[in-house]
Design an enzyme around this catalytic site. Structure first.
Site, PDB file in Angstrom:
ATOM      1  N   SER A 164       0.813  -1.214   0.000  1.00 12.93           N
ATOM      2  CA  SER A 164       0.000   0.000   0.000  1.00 12.93           C
ATOM      3  C   SER A 164       0.844   1.261   0.000  1.00 12.93           C
ATOM      4  O   SER A 164       1.919   1.324   0.610  1.00 12.93           O
ATOM      5  CB  SER A 164      -0.930   0.015   1.217  1.00 12.93           C
TER       6      SER A 164
ATOM      7  N   ILE B  74      -6.290   8.181   0.936  1.00 11.61           N
ATOM      8  CA  ILE B  74      -6.443   7.270  -0.185  1.00 11.61           C
ATOM      9  C   ILE B  74      -5.305   6.263  -0.154  1.00 11.61           C
ATOM     10  O   ILE B  74      -4.127   6.623  -0.245  1.00 11.61           O
ATOM     11  CB  ILE B  74      -6.438   8.022  -1.533  1.00 11.61           C
ATOM     12  N   GLU B  75      -5.653   4.996  -0.005  1.00 14.33           N
ATOM     13  CA  GLU B  75      -4.687   3.907  -0.001  1.00 14.33           C
ATOM     14  C   GLU B  75      -4.681   3.269  -1.391  1.00 14.33           C
ATOM     15  O   GLU B  75      -5.694   2.741  -1.844  1.00 14.33           O
ATOM     16  CB  GLU B  75      -5.064   2.886   1.069  1.00 14.33           C
ATOM     17  N   ILE B  76      -3.548   3.333  -2.073  1.00 10.52           N
ATOM     18  CA  ILE B  76      -3.401   2.726  -3.393  1.00 10.52           C
ATOM     19  C   ILE B  76      -2.691   1.399  -3.186  1.00 10.52           C
ATOM     20  O   ILE B  76      -1.513   1.361  -2.815  1.00 10.52           O
ATOM     21  CB  ILE B  76      -2.600   3.637  -4.331  1.00 10.52           C
TER      22      ILE B  76
END
Length: 232
Positions: A206, A217-219
């Site tokens: 992440s 916002i976690e990608i």
């Protein structure tokens, strides 16, 4: 696993206990306990595959001589079920529990529609769309984010809609290193990452950023590169 009137465990133990009360031997009681292990026409999920009979035999050996304990457990389960449903619905067809299969859309309350839409399009590659009476949204995969402008939310709405209160985990097939390069090019600061986290389907890598409203916002990406990872 859910079952009409309760859970499948209670149903299986109840069948075995009923056979014991009728005087059936332990082999037949064990058959009652395991009678849906390979699945049925009404359930898509089986407890064992057809080649798992060795496991079932081992369980049979484990339960050997346990008839009294099994009967007591079943009676306790039935007592609990009766307490939850004193009217007695045994034998009646019960509603199938609701099955959630995925996320269609979520709603973000934002201070500026254009700024929010531009961020998700530029940084995360989402596609801005307009629907209904000029409403704004962002599409990605098979889902979308609907945008509400703060103070002009669409009813029904969340009890306390406020910009910056969301924490989202979004999946990508783009490798973390490439994500970092893109974020740097877009002048988006990384709050944390890449770090190992636990996703819905297993371990993920992440990277955390914030959108213009301060939402976290976690990608995230699975190690096999698939959108949903592999079920372990």
């Amino acid at each position: 696993m859910s079952h009409p009137g309760g859970i499948r465990y209670e149903h299986l133990v109840g069948v075995a206990a009923l056979l014991a009360e009728w005087g059936a031997d332990e082999d037949l009681q064990a058959a009652g306990l395991c009678h849906v292990c390979y699945g049925t026409g009404g359930y898509g999920q089986a407890l064992l595959a057809l080649d798992g009979r060795a496991v079932l035999r081992a369980l049979r050996d484990f339960f050997a001589g346990a008839g009294e304990r099994l009967t007591a457990a079943a009676r306790q389960a039935r007592t609990a079920q009766h307490a939850a449903d004193p009217a007695g619905s045994h034998g009646e067809q019960q509603p199938v529990p609701v099955v959630i299969t995925g996320l269609d859309h979520l709603v973000l309350t934002v201070a500026d529609l254009d700024q929010a839409s531009g961020f998700y399009q530029r940084v995360l590659g989402m596609r801005p769309v307009t629907f209904g009476a000029g409403r704004r949204a962002l599409e990605f995969g098979t889902s979308k984010i609907n945008l509400h402008r703060a103070g002009q939310e669409i009813a029904p709405r969340a009890a306390r809609p406020v910009p910056g209160s969301a924490d989202l985990c979004l999946l990508t097939t783009t490798p973390p290193g490439q994500v970092l390069v893109h974020l740097s090019a877009q002048h988006v600061p990384v709050e944390e990452g890449p770090v190992a986290r636990t996703g819905a389907r297993g371990m993920i890598t992440s990277i955390y950023v914030r959108d213009p409203d301060g939402n976290l916002i976690e990608i995230a990406s699975y190690p096999d590169g698939t959108p949903g990872g592999q079920v372990g």
